[in-house]
Write an enzyme that holds these catalytic residues in place. Structure first.
Site, PDB file in Angstrom:
ATOM      1  N   HIS A 276       0.852  -1.170  -0.097  1.00  0.00           N
ATOM      2  CA  HIS A 276       0.046  -0.032  -0.031  1.00  0.00           C
ATOM      3  C   HIS A 276       0.899   1.383   0.136  1.00  0.00           C
ATOM      4  O   HIS A 276       1.564   1.397   0.845  1.00  0.00           O
ATOM      5  CB  HIS A 276      -0.872   0.029   1.166  1.00  0.00           C
ATOM      6  N   ARG A 296      -6.121  10.222  -0.393  1.00  0.00           N
ATOM      7  CA  ARG A 296      -5.940  10.390  -1.763  1.00  0.00           C
ATOM      8  C   ARG A 296      -7.079  10.718  -2.500  1.00  0.00           C
ATOM      9  O   ARG A 296      -7.020  11.437  -3.609  1.00  0.00           O
ATOM     10  CB  ARG A 296      -4.861   9.269  -2.358  1.00  0.00           C
TER      11      ARG A 296
END
Lengths: 493, 412
Positions: A276, A296
């Site tokens: 990740h 994000r």
């Protein structure tokens, strides 16, 4: 990281990383003596694992009228499911379609996923959401809340259409909340906490007919016979492959892979793991912990040591992670407290959308609170963290492995995502394939006479001896190697 | 590995249904010798001391003689390939890989007894064996050999492959007859023996697959050759199905009379994971357990019987220290309980109760009363059935009670 080929067991799997290969090729934890003293139990369907996939499988099998035992190494709900922050994908939007979801998933997995499994996954999507809402799960709604409000959809990395449904940035926690309630209240499901599976049982024909559990509280082995066993044991982040920190929970030690492989089940894509992009790099106590892709997704930038953006933050996870690693490797990273990473520009994001922290990013707020700083003023230092095992046991669209009677659902299975997973597809997978495996296992006829034994372990030990491999290492690991636990000492005490 | 003196498993004979290959490898010679002098067949087997390999160890020539002397037309020869008991896996290999040796043995038996029917009675669970044998029989039927046989016999010879019921009990001689007569494979009391009244009331000779497979080799090479293959007084070779906690389980053809020690520690590669040897269940598995004291026993019918056990089918299920005897016995008794045909109440209820009691004791739920019940069942059940199933089941339970009393001590 150099991979070593597996010299024993079913071939065809790409060589896994050495620590995983060593586990796969290790000796069994138990022998016949442990079996002789074991307490016998029976179930129609045995589910191994207390996360989302295990819960969904247990509910489906129990719903079909079967007596289900759900055994879990830690406690019901202690899992990576609760760590899933971003959300769950399902093609329910007006501009979306199953085809879009299918295409995105295949492309995100670099066209290496099994298209039959992907088809099943995306087709189940809308029904999975309806089922979860029926269980009482809350999803975020669009602004104009009230009667007829629509579910809020967000865009995930690597997708063409906004498709992520979420509950703030704690979607998995919310999902597990309702799953756990449903499982614990179901009259036909017995939950056995702190009972790791240490071996599967096989019959003469090589089918899986149960498992040997170890009851940590009473220090005894349980011989659980069942015509169908569903592996929902999750991944392997706690092996810390390549020295990476991990976002995974304490129990992610590849137990399911080890058990299935020893029995002869085919595995796939074992060399493929997802890192990740935005794991916490500093402060150290939170290292490896996850900052949701939702941050994000909401518009936060990644910024290197020169203060520059260096990647489109919403590309597929493996691409973003690779970009961060490249920045670090080429000296444009940021060092803090001995740890290197890049900045996740939360001050910039929160300056643009000040109410986010209270509404959609409550998990981030909680994390910042634990870290003791204010994300409005200070950016997080992030680096890739070992997040997800892309590969696993080969399954068919009903969740059955290559071993009759042995099913796999969730992270322990392979082929659904190929060699990279999109955000939100894991939560969909555990419910979709969990329920499929549960329903299919429930339809399996209860054999009239099958005692089950560990002859496959004996075959395995012969193969180890014939190959000249060491027989001292034992698996499944059950707990990370830094955990002060040895099954043999514990059982002897 | 030591492959000297292999006859049945001799690599050049492992051809499957390939009659030309079998003849080229030396097959057919036994039949030629038999055709040349049919009257010498039975004396040759007598001299060779060929025994019934299905477990009884009964001299084969006596059965053949009885069938040959029995008055009646349309006699049957049956090759018994029902093999279904735990730990035995020899016949399926022969049927699959050397079907022509088996058929040739059957033809010689037909010649010796004057039979009009040769039936290959094969367990349908072994689908590959059935299919291979069908091909092999078709090849014999299309060959000039059948015509030569029929000329010698003076009447037609019918060869048929028959699938059994797939039940364990279907391997019992009288059950074979019942099945071939078109009924459920219920065993019945003997006499009349099959040689007197068998399939369709005609005299019937029933031999185990392995027994028949030996016959063409004996006729080809002579009785003296066959006797010399064995160790000591024992004659010939034997197929041992070795399984359990050994390094190299598998099917081994060794001289009759090979010691248990040699079978396990030389051919079997020793014990799994270096554990200690504990016991052997012989096939299968309805006999008295062999223990450490019996490691030196020669594995032939007479020597094993001298230790109050039986060689049985040659199945050796090896158990290591750390494995529960009670659990293993419970497994086998559960198999017998499932396999009981149910016509004798003592067997139907007896095997069920034995299995239930053992399951309780094995699971730690047994009481002292359960153990007493088990012991008294072992006293009253033997001899109460039409066939030997209940006797075999009791023998293995009783043997475990005698040999490993400590394991039952927790229940006492």
């Amino acid at each position: 990281m150099r991979a070593i080929p597996a010299t024993r067991g079913p071939r065809g799997a790409p060589p896994p990383p050495p620590p995983l290969a060593a586990l796969l090729q290790s000796n069994a934890l138990l022998d016949d003596a442990a079996l002789a003293g074991a307490t016998p139990l029976r179930a129609d369907v045995l589910v191994l694992g207390g996360g989302g996939a295990g819960a969904a499988a247990a509910l489906a099998a129990a719903g079909a009228g079967r007596q289900v035992i759900l055994a879990t190494k830690l406690r019901m709900g202690d899992s990576n499911t609760v760590m899933a922050e971003g959300g769950i994908q399902a093609a329910i939007g007006p501009e979306d379609s199953l085809q879009h979801h299918f295409d995105d998933t295949l492309r995100g997995g670099h066209n290496s996923a099994d298209p039959h499994l992907v088809k099943q996954l995306v087709t189940d999507g809308p029904a999975v959401i309806r089922w979860l809402i029926g269980l009482g799960m809350h999803f975020d709604l669009e602004k104009e809340a009230g009667l007829g409000a629509r579910l809020l959809r967000k865009k995930a990395g690597g997708t063409t259409v906004p498709r992520i449904l979420s509950h703030r940035d704690v979607t998995g926690l919310e999902m597990m909340r309702v799953l756990r309630e449903a499982v614990e209240l179901h009259p036909r499901i017995t939950v056995m906490n702190r009972c790791p599976a240490v071996e599967l049982l096989s019959d003469d024909a090589g089918a899986c007919v149960g498992a040997v559990l170890y009851d940590l509280e009473h220090r005894r082995f349980l011989l659980l016979r069942s015509p169908a066993v569903i592996l929902a044991t999750g991944g392997s982040g706690r092996l810390h492959l390549g020295g990476f920190p991990t976002s995974n929970h304490y129990g992610a030690t590849a137990d399911g892979l080890v058990l299935a492989y020893r029995m002869g089940a085919r595995l796939r894509d074992l060399d493929s793991f997802q890192y990740h992009p935005t794991g916490v790099a500093w402060p150290a106590p939170l290292a490896g912990g996850l900052i949701s892709e939702a941050v994000r997704s909401a518009g936060a930038w990644l910024v290197n040591g020169h203060g520059q953006r260096f990647v489109d933050e919403l590309l597929a996870r493996d691409i973003v992670a690779a970009a961060i690693l490249r920045e670090i490797a080429e000296g444009r990273g940021v060092t803090r407290g001995g740890r290197v990473g890049v900045f996740l520009d939360t001050p910039g994001l929160l300056a643009r959308q000040p109410d986010l922290l209270e509404t959609r990013l409550t998990g981030l707020k909680h994390l910042a609170h634990k870290a003791g700083f204010d994300p409005r003023r200070e950016p997080f230092l992030v680096a890739p963290t070992l997040h997800y095992q892309n590969g696993g046991a080969v399954i068919d669209p009903q969740g059955e492995t290559t071993i009759p009677g042995l099913y796999a659902a969730g992270e322990v299975s392979g082929g659904v995502h190929g060699r990279n997973r999109l955000m939100g597809n894991a939560l969909l997978e555990i419910i979709s394939f969990g329920r499929r495996a549960g329903a299919h296992a429930a339809a399996r006829p209860v054999a009239a006479y099958s005692r089950g034994g560990i002859e496959h372990v004996h075959r395995w030990q012969r193969a180890l001896a014939a190959a000249g491999l060491p027989r001292a290492p034992r698996a499944p690991l059950l707990y990370p190697d830094y955990a002060p636990f040895s099954l043999r000492q514990h059982a002897a005490a | 590995m030591d492959t000297l003196n292999q006859v049945l498993l001799y690599p050049a004979f492992q051809l499957g249904a390939d009659l030309e290959g079998w003849l080229a490898a030396g097959g057919g010679q036994g039949l030629i010798a038999a055709l040349a002098e049919p009257a010498a067949i039975i004396p040759t087997l007598r001299e060779a001391d060929l025994r019934g390999m299905g477990g009884a160890g009964f001299p084969t020539w006596r059965k053949w003689q009885a069938a040959a002397e029995a008055p009646g037309a349309g006699k049957f020869v049956v090759c018994n390939g029902n093999e279904d008991e735990p730990g035995t896996f020899k016949d399926r290999h022969l049927l699959r890989w050397t079907p022509h040796a088996v058929v040739e043995g059957g033809l010689i038996a037909a010649l010796a007894t004057g039979a009009a029917h040769l039936v290959l009675y094969i367990n349908p669970h072994q689908a590959a064996a059935v299919a291979e044998m069908r091909r092999a029989v078709a090849q014999w039927q299309a060959s000039p050999w059948l015509a030569r046989m029929e000329r010698a016999l003076g009447h037609p010879l019918d060869i048929a492959v028959v699938e059994t019921s797939g039940r364990y009990i279907g391997g019992e001689e009288t059950a074979v007859i019942s099945w071939l007569d078109g009924h459920f494979p219920f065993p019945r009391r003997k006499p009349p023996f099959p040689a007197q009244s068998g399939v369709g009331r005609a005299p019937t000779l029933i031999n185990n697959t392995e027994t028949l497979a030996h016959v063409p080799h004996i006729l080809r090479h002579g009785a003296a050759w066959y006797r010399a293959l064995g160790i000591g007084a024992a004659a010939g070779t034997k197929l041992y199905s070795l399984s359990g906690d050994v390094m190299r389980p598998g099917l081994y053809e060794l001289p009759m009379g090979t010691s248990l020690q040699e079978l396990i520690f030389v051919h079997g590669g020793g014990m799994l994971e270096g554990r200690d040897f504990k016991a052997v269940f012989t096939g299968g598995p309805s006999n008295t357990l062999l223990t450490k004291r019996d490691l030196d026993v020669a594995l032939d019918f007479d020597s094993v019987r001298a230790r109050r056990s039986r060689l049985g089918t040659g199945a050796m299920i090896v158990i290591s220290e750390g494995t529960s005897i009670i659990r293993k016995v419970a497994e086998y008794i559960a198999f017998f309980a499932a396999g009981s045909c149910g016509q004798c109440p003592s067997c139907k209820a007896g095997t069920f109760q034995l299995a239930r009691l053992l399951d309780r004791i094995d699971g730690g739920r047994g009481t002292a009363e359960d153990l007493q019940a088990l012991e008294s069942l072992c006293r009253i059940l033997p001899g109460s059935g039409r066939c030997g199933l209940i006797d075999g089941a009791v023998t293995v339970v009783e043997s475990s009670l005698h040999t490993f009393p400590d394991e039952y001590a927790a229940t006492r």
